[in-house]
Design a protein around this motif. Structure first.
Motif, PDB file in Angstrom:
ATOM      1  N   LEU A 169       2.479  -8.492   5.697  1.00 19.51           N
ATOM      2  CA  LEU A 169       3.741  -8.801   6.376  1.00 19.51           C
ATOM      3  C   LEU A 169       3.900  -8.021   7.677  1.00 19.51           C
ATOM      4  N   GLY A 170       3.006  -7.060   7.912  1.00 18.77           N
ATOM      5  CA  GLY A 170       3.081  -6.274   9.138  1.00 18.77           C
ATOM      6  C   GLY A 170       4.264  -5.335   9.186  1.00 18.77           C
ATOM      7  N   VAL A 171       4.639  -4.784   8.033  1.00 15.90           N
ATOM      8  CA  VAL A 171       5.809  -3.907   7.946  1.00 15.90           C
ATOM      9  C   VAL A 171       5.412  -2.594   7.281  1.00 15.90           C
ATOM     10  N   LYS A 172       5.977  -1.512   7.795  1.00 15.26           N
ATOM     11  CA  LYS A 172       5.768  -0.198   7.190  1.00 15.26           C
ATOM     12  C   LYS A 172       7.109   0.527   7.139  1.00 15.26           C
ATOM     13  N   THR A 173       7.400   1.129   5.996  1.00 20.77           N
ATOM     14  CA  THR A 173       8.650   1.859   5.837  1.00 20.77           C
ATOM     15  C   THR A 173       8.403   3.089   4.973  1.00 20.77           C
ATOM     16  N   ALA A 174       9.465   3.801   4.643  1.00 24.94           N
ATOM     17  CA  ALA A 174       9.306   5.030   3.867  1.00 24.94           C
ATOM     18  C   ALA A 174      10.512   5.249   2.970  1.00 24.94           C
ATOM     19  N   GLN A 175      10.255   5.886   1.845  1.00 32.65           N
ATOM     20  CA  GLN A 175      11.280   6.363   0.922  1.00 32.65           C
ATOM     21  C   GLN A 175      12.046   5.269   0.187  1.00 32.65           C
ATOM     22  N   GLU A 176      11.915   4.028   0.621  1.00 31.14           N
ATOM     23  CA  GLU A 176      12.628   2.948  -0.053  1.00 31.14           C
ATOM     24  C   GLU A 176      11.729   1.719  -0.116  1.00 31.14           C
ATOM     25  N   LEU A 177      11.316   1.381  -1.328  1.00 32.81           N
ATOM     26  CA  LEU A 177      10.441   0.233  -1.552  1.00 32.81           C
ATOM     27  C   LEU A 177      11.302  -1.010  -1.744  1.00 32.81           C
ATOM     28  N   MET A 178      11.232  -1.913  -0.791  1.00 36.11           N
ATOM     29  CA  MET A 178      12.006  -3.154  -0.851  1.00 36.11           C
ATOM     30  C   MET A 178      11.115  -4.260  -1.407  1.00 36.11           C
ATOM     31  N   ILE A 179      11.572  -4.940  -2.466  1.00 39.80           N
ATOM     32  CA  ILE A 179      10.758  -5.983  -3.087  1.00 39.80           C
ATOM     33  C   ILE A 179      11.634  -7.163  -3.501  1.00 39.80           C
ATOM     34  N   PRO A 180      11.038  -8.362  -3.568  1.00 42.74           N
ATOM     35  CA  PRO A 180      11.789  -9.524  -4.055  1.00 42.74           C
ATOM     36  C   PRO A 180      11.749  -9.588  -5.578  1.00 42.74           C
ATOM     37  N   ASN A 181      12.694 -10.301  -6.151  1.00 39.75           N
ATOM     38  CA  ASN A 181      12.779 -10.369  -7.613  1.00 39.75           C
ATOM     39  C   ASN A 181      12.017 -11.551  -8.203  1.00 39.75           C
ATOM     40  N   ASP A 182      11.283 -12.281  -7.362  1.00 39.90           N
ATOM     41  CA  ASP A 182      10.619 -13.484  -7.865  1.00 39.90           C
ATOM     42  C   ASP A 182       9.108 -13.453  -7.689  1.00 39.90           C
ATOM     43  N   ALA A 183       8.535 -12.267  -7.568  1.00 43.32           N
ATOM     44  CA  ALA A 183       7.089 -12.187  -7.329  1.00 43.32           C
ATOM     45  C   ALA A 183       6.492 -10.979  -8.031  1.00 43.32           C
TER      46      ALA A 183
ATOM     47  N   LYS B 224       0.859  -1.183   0.000  1.00 50.15           N
ATOM     48  CA  LYS B 224       0.000   0.000   0.000  1.00 50.15           C
ATOM     49  C   LYS B 224       0.899   1.237   0.000  1.00 50.15           C
ATOM     50  N   VAL B 225       0.770   2.022  -1.055  1.00 53.40           N
ATOM     51  CA  VAL B 225       1.603   3.213  -1.227  1.00 53.40           C
ATOM     52  C   VAL B 225       0.781   4.450  -0.877  1.00 53.40           C
ATOM     53  N   THR B 226       1.324   5.271   0.002  1.00 60.35           N
ATOM     54  CA  THR B 226       0.672   6.535   0.341  1.00 60.35           C
ATOM     55  C   THR B 226       1.628   7.675   0.023  1.00 60.35           C
ATOM     56  N   ALA B 227       1.167   8.589  -0.813  1.00 62.02           N
ATOM     57  CA  ALA B 227       1.983   9.741  -1.196  1.00 62.02           C
ATOM     58  C   ALA B 227       1.714  10.903  -0.247  1.00 62.02           C
ATOM     59  N   HIS B 228       2.790  11.519   0.217  1.00 60.57           N
ATOM     60  CA  HIS B 228       2.713  12.699   1.076  1.00 60.57           C
ATOM     61  C   HIS B 228       3.561  13.800   0.436  1.00 60.57           C
ATOM     62  N   GLN B 229       3.292  15.033   0.804  1.00 58.03           N
ATOM     63  CA  GLN B 229       4.207  16.106   0.406  1.00 58.03           C
ATOM     64  C   GLN B 229       5.396  16.086   1.368  1.00 58.03           C
ATOM     65  N   TYR B 230       6.617  15.733   1.003  1.00 60.20           N
ATOM     66  CA  TYR B 230       7.095  15.253  -0.283  1.00 60.20           C
ATOM     67  C   TYR B 230       7.856  13.969  -0.028  1.00 60.20           C
ATOM     68  N   TRP B 231       7.124  12.942   0.381  1.00 56.45           N
ATOM     69  CA  TRP B 231       7.743  11.660   0.684  1.00 56.45           C
ATOM     70  C   TRP B 231       6.738  10.539   0.434  1.00 56.45           C
ATOM     71  N   TRP B 232       7.266   9.315   0.427  1.00 56.69           N
ATOM     72  CA  TRP B 232       6.447   8.143   0.106  1.00 56.69           C
ATOM     73  C   TRP B 232       6.446   7.161   1.274  1.00 56.69           C
ATOM     74  N   GLU B 233       5.281   6.623   1.542  1.00 57.83           N
ATOM     75  CA  GLU B 233       5.123   5.621   2.602  1.00 57.83           C
ATOM     76  C   GLU B 233       4.746   4.287   1.968  1.00 57.83           C
ATOM     77  N   PHE B 234       5.409   3.226   2.408  1.00 50.98           N
ATOM     78  CA  PHE B 234       5.158   1.888   1.868  1.00 50.98           C
ATOM     79  C   PHE B 234       4.775   0.946   3.007  1.00 50.98           C
ATOM     80  N   GLU B 235       3.585   0.391   2.895  1.00 52.20           N
ATOM     81  CA  GLU B 235       3.096  -0.539   3.909  1.00 52.20           C
ATOM     82  C   GLU B 235       2.863  -1.905   3.272  1.00 52.20           C
ATOM     83  N   TYR B 236       3.343  -2.934   3.954  1.00 52.71           N
ATOM     84  CA  TYR B 236       3.152  -4.315   3.511  1.00 52.71           C
ATOM     85  C   TYR B 236       2.127  -4.946   4.458  1.00 52.71           C
ATOM     86  N   PRO B 237       0.831  -4.837   4.149  1.00 53.98           N
ATOM     87  CA  PRO B 237      -0.204  -5.249   5.108  1.00 53.98           C
ATOM     88  C   PRO B 237      -0.154  -6.727   5.478  1.00 53.98           C
TER      89      PRO B 237
END
Length: 347
Positions: free
Chosen positions: A146-160, A131-144
């Motif tokens: 997986l129970g993880v929330k981070t910002a500014q850096e979207l971490m993803i696997p290469n096999d999905a 779930k991506v939420t855009a803010h002025q001027y940063w990005w929030e990334f939530e993995y519902p």
């Protein structure tokens, strides 16, 4: 008139050289012409097809125009009036049918891709839900899931497949990773838009906001870090681990008072602004201060140096940001920056 023509002739080589020079400008991680995933490759294929058709039409039209100009030009001494042709059914049919054929050639794969790329993977258990939420001027990334929330850096696997649900917390933004997928708007009013993409090649890719959203729109960058599945699983586990506060009681008090009222670190703090868990492992601070010494970046430095620069004067880095300039001494800023720079994740 002749003088103008001579000036233009002299400028043409210069203009051609400038076009050639500018065509080489740009960055590999910010180009739709270097697709790094199947979605981007499909979109690039449509671009190539469109350009091919346009070039074909332009070449044929110009060739006919040049032929007509030369073949039917007025000769010296020729005072006759050319035959006045008012219509030609055969030609009219040809120049009507050919565009229809070209539109079909372009339209069929385009419509196919539009519907194919509109697939909704938000319920797919095998896709990584973000779930991506855009803010002025940063990005929030939530993995519902997986129970993880981070910002500014979207971490993803290469096999999905990566399933994105994008929304905004304020004004209109647009989520865009040029090398991996097309852009998608985040519209005010609670609207959620979905998209998906895949990133089979590990590496770091640049993402941007592609919709004018304020004075720091051009600085609203984020990074996409593609890792193998094992590294991704370790990252998820590391994000969930508890984070110890500074051993120094004074620094811990400063952190709790000045930072954790807005930011989250581990299980501590508030969710209003970017999550700082693992910020020492990120590619950048505030999305644009690169944690590197590579010379191709304008804003580069160590993690600690970039944190100091950001905390000292956020408005100088990102005009219009909601991050206030905190009332701290230089020593206090260095102490907090040193602690944050040490928040590294092992994955």
């Amino acid at each position: 008139m002749m003088n103008r023509w001579h000036v233009l002739k002299r400028l043409m080589p210069l203009l051609a050289g400038m076009v050639l020079l500018l065509s080489a400008c740009g960055r590999a991680d910010l180009s739709t012409l270097r697709p790094q995933g199947p979605v981007a490759e499909e979109q690039f294929g449509l671009m190539k097809l469109t350009i091919l058709i346009m070039v074909l039409v332009v070449v044929i039209v110009f060739a006919i125009a040049v032929y007509v100009i030369i073949r039917f030009r007025r000769r010296p001494g020729d005072k006759s009036i050319p035959a006045q042709v008012e219509g030609n059914h055969k030609l009219e049919i040809i120049w009507t049918v050919i565009p229809i054929i070209l539109l079909i050639i372009l339209g069929v794969p385009t419509v196919k891709s539009v519907f194919g790329l509109a697939k909704d993977y938000t319920k797919d258990p095998n896709a990584v839900q973000v779930k991506v939420t855009a803010h002025q001027y940063w990005w929030e990334f939530e993995y519902p899931n997986l129970g993880v929330k981070t910002a500014q850096e979207l971490m993803i696997p290469n096999d999905a497949i990566i399933s994105i649900e994008a929304k905004t917390a304020d004004v209109l933004h647009s989520f865009w990773i040029p090398s991996l997928a097309g852009k998608i708007d985040t519209n005010p009013g609670g609207n959620v838009n979905v998209m998906y993409f895949e990133a089979p090649k590990t590496g770091v890719y640049l993402g941007k906001c592609a919709e004018l959203c304020g004075p720091s729109h051009s600085l609203m960058d984020f990074k996409v870090k593609v890792v193998d599945r094992a590294s991704f699983d370790r990252w998820v586990a590391a994000m969930k681990n508890p984070v110890a506060l500074p051993a120094d009681a004074e620094v811990a008090e400063l952190l709790n008072k000045q930072c954790l009222s807005c930011h989250a670190i581990g299980g501590n703090g508030g969710p209003a602004f970017p999550n700082l868990t693992g910020i020492g492992s990120r590619e950048s601070v505030a999305g644009i201060l690169m944690n590197t010494d590579q010379p191709q970046y304008k804003n580069e430095g160590t993690v600690k140096d970039n944190l100091i620069k950001w905390i000292e004067d956020p408005q100088a880095v990102k005009p219009g940001t909601l991050m206030p300039k905190v009332d701290l001494t230089k020593e206090q800023i260095e102490a907090i920056s040193d602690y944050l720079a040490g928040l590294k994740l092992e994955y």
